[in-house]
Structure formats: structure tokens, C-alpha cells
Design an enzyme around this catalytic site. Structure first.
Site, PDB file in Angstrom:
ATOM      1  N   SER A 167       0.866  -1.177   0.000  1.00  0.00           N
ATOM      2  CA  SER A 167       0.000   0.000   0.000  1.00  0.00           C
ATOM      3  C   SER A 167       0.901   1.225   0.000  1.00  0.00           C
ATOM      4  O   SER A 167       2.089   1.137   0.323  1.00  0.00           O
ATOM      5  CB  SER A 167      -0.871  -0.010   1.264  1.00  0.00           C
ATOM      6  OG  SER A 167      -1.459   1.252   1.501  1.00  0.00           O
ATOM      7  N   TYR A 179      -2.131  -1.313  10.648  1.00  0.00           N
ATOM      8  CA  TYR A 179      -2.158  -1.513   9.196  1.00  0.00           C
ATOM      9  C   TYR A 179      -0.835  -1.067   8.571  1.00  0.00           C
ATOM     10  O   TYR A 179      -0.249  -1.778   7.748  1.00  0.00           O
ATOM     11  CB  TYR A 179      -3.318  -0.725   8.591  1.00  0.00           C
ATOM     12  CG  TYR A 179      -3.451  -0.857   7.090  1.00  0.00           C
ATOM     13  CD1 TYR A 179      -4.074  -1.964   6.531  1.00  0.00           C
ATOM     14  CD2 TYR A 179      -2.953   0.121   6.223  1.00  0.00           C
ATOM     15  CE1 TYR A 179      -4.208  -2.093   5.151  1.00  0.00           C
ATOM     16  CE2 TYR A 179      -3.078  -0.001   4.859  1.00  0.00           C
ATOM     17  CZ  TYR A 179      -3.706  -1.106   4.318  1.00  0.00           C
ATOM     18  OH  TYR A 179      -3.823  -1.231   2.957  1.00  0.00           O
TER      19      TYR A 179
END
Length: 315
Positions: A167, A179
Site C-alpha cells: 500500500s 495496518y
């Protein structure tokens, strides 16, 4: 001036050569086998369907039985949907048994796409629990590592590809520490693995999407409400009444401004799988290519100021 012109010509030639080389494709799609995780929805679902249409033999790994049944109803015989939980070693082992039984004798996997992922806990680090970190890392990082390790002998056999989903949060840290940590880990694991197997001819690619409107955002509001409800009374009393809304506000901004063009991410996956000379990294989305690329190259005091102004940490 002559030297400047020569440099410009050389750079132009290099760019044209790279563009041409990146366009070269492998052949015999119908004789190649690809395993994709996280095919219940989003990018994984679209990728598995597209690979099936392109003629690849696909192992579409899904977390839920309902997703497996849906694939079986709508896909060709070349796609095999498998129920698999990337957080459980026994589930990965069972999947590999199915894969090996289905592969022709002497055949390996051309590509493994580690797409499965979750957003993890919401809220600031001080409110994150150990379990939230463990749950997020179990899917986003350990799942990638363990699936890769299980499949690696079969991929090495074909001199194929490992394609890992990271990401832009794996390049610039913001939003959610669990995350972000998991995605930084995917970047590190992929870089180390690529260098370890460099001489084998097997390639490792990283997909780095920006914000896209996928189902990953849907449970956020309820997650924030549940988190507030689970906090000890003394901590809850220190939070504003709208703490749950403030927790999800930055995610809502990302969702609202996120792209609906799933095909951009799917096309990046396809290029990583089918190009003779794939890229090491694929930045996907306008925000990833421009906004976030700029932010991770700027001095920290500028990027810190930028994120502070977005109100991301105002809980």
C-alpha cells in the site's frame, strides 16, 4: 550544449527502450497456473475473474464458503476456488495439497498473488490493543509470508513470480499504526526475498495502491463504536462524545476521494504476472503516484504538518 543534447537523446532512448521492453509479454497463458488469495471481494475477486477469462489456470483462495460456491457457479473449469484462511497454517497446508493434486506432473505455479488483507484496528495507537495488532499482522504480513513460503518451491520450479500487495501506507506512515506496520513489513519481506532469489530467475513484485473504494471500508463505523464501548470507563470518560465519528473521519475522506477504477489495480497485477520484464514496484492511482510519492520524499517536518492539517489524529 552538445553534451546536454547528447544526455537528452540518451535519456529519451532509455525511456523508449524501457517502454518497449515493458510491453513484451509471456505466452501460453493456458499452460500456466496462478494462485490468488483474498478473492472473496475487491481486487482479488476481479483479478481471479480476469485471469480466468484470459485462459490462465487459477486457484482462487477465498475466506468464505459462499465465495467459493459463487466462483463454482460462474467460472470456467480452469478456475478452482478454494476455501483458505491465510492466518492458519493448517488451512494453508490443506490448500497446497489441493493445488499439488491439481497441477500436472512436473508443473509448478507461475505466479502467487498475495492479495488478502484487512484494515485492522481503528483509532490512535494509545487505543490499539495487542489483539488488534496480532489480528492485522496475522493477515497482512504473516499471511503473506506463510503463503509465499508454502508456494515458493512451486514458483521457483517455473521461474515465476511472487506478487505481494502492499500500500502507499507501506511507504509513508499515516492513519492506523497496525495496518501501516503490516504494510511496511510486506515491503521489507518482499525486498529481502527478491534479493535472496535474484539468481534463480524468479521475480518478486510489490503492488502499492493508493485509496480505492473497496469493501475494506464498510465495517469502519461499527468498529469504532465497538472500540469505544469496549474501553475502560476511565478512558472513555476522557474522550469527546463524538470520538467514534472522529476515529473514522480520516478513513471516510480516503473512501470519498478514493478511486472507483478497480481496473487500475487489476491491470497492475496482470502486468506483474504477464510481462516478460515486470516492474519491481507498481504505484497505482493518482494519489499514490503524485501526492504520496511527493510526501515520502519531502522532509519529515513538511509531511508531519500535512497529515496534522488533515485532522487524522484529532481524537
Amino acid at each position: 550544449m552538445d553534451s546536454f543534447i547528447i544526455i537528452c537523446i540518451a535519456l529519451s532512448f532509455a525511456f523508449i527502450l524501457e517502454w518497449f521492453v515493458r510491453k513484451l509479454k509471456i505466452d501460453n497463458f493456458d499452460k500456466r497456473f496462478v494462485l490468488v488469495t483474498g478473492c472473496d471481494s475487491g481486487f482479488g475477486l476481479e483479478l481471479a475473474k480476469k485471469l480466468d477469462k484470459m485462459g490462465f489456470n487459477v486457484f482462487a483462495c477465498c475466506l468464505t464458503k459462499s465465495a467459493v460456491e459463487k466462483f463454482n457457479e460462474t467460472s470456467s473449469s480452469k478456475l478452482k476456488a478454494i476455501e483458505m484462511d491465510v492466518t492458519k497454517d493448517a488451512s494453508i497446508e490443506k490448500t497446497m495439497e489441493i493445488v499439488k493434486r491439481r497441477l500436472p506432473n512436473g508443473k509448478g505455479l507461475w505466479a502467487v498473488v498475495n492479495n488478502a488483507g484487512i484494515l485492522g484496528g481503528v483509532g490512535p495507537t494509545i487505543l490499539h490493543t495487542r489483539q488488534e495488532y496480532e489480528n492485522t499482522l496475522a493477515v497482512n504480513l504473516y499471511g503473506v509470508i506463510m503463503v509465499t513460503k508454502a508456494c515458493l518451491p512451486l514458483v521457483l520450479q517455473e521461474q515465476g513470480r511472487i506478487v505481494n500487495t502492499s500500500s502507499i501506507a507501506g511507504r509513508v506512515a499515516f492513519i492506523n499504526s497496525s495496518y501501516t506496520i503490516s504494510k511496511y513489513g510486506v515491503e521489507a519481506f518482499s525486498d529481502v526475498l527478491r534479493r535472496e532469489i535474484y539468481r534463480t530467475g524468479t521475480k518478486v513484485q510489490i503492488i502499492e495502491p493508493g485509496a480505492f473504494k473497496t469493501p475494506i471500508w464498510k465495517p469502519l463505523q461499527q468498529m469504532s463504536v465497538d472500540k469505544i464501548a469496549s474501553l475502560p470507563a476511565e478512558i472513555k470518560s476522557q474522550l469527546p462524545d463524538d470520538a467514534a465519528d472522529k476515529m473514522v473521519a480520516p478513513y471516510k475522506i480516503l473512501e470519498e476521494t478514493g478511486s472507483t477504477q478497480y481496473n487500475l489495480v487489476v491491470d497492475a497485477y496482470i502486468h506483474a504476472i504477464t510481462a516478460k520484464f515486470p516492474r519491481k514496484r507498481y504505484l497505482v492511482g493518482t494519489d499514490a503516484k503524485y501526492t504520496y510519492r511527493l510526501l515520502w520524499n519531502l522532509p519529515e517536518f513538511i509531511s508531519d504538518y500535512f497529515f496534522d492539517k488533515q485532522g487524522i489524529y484529532n481524537v
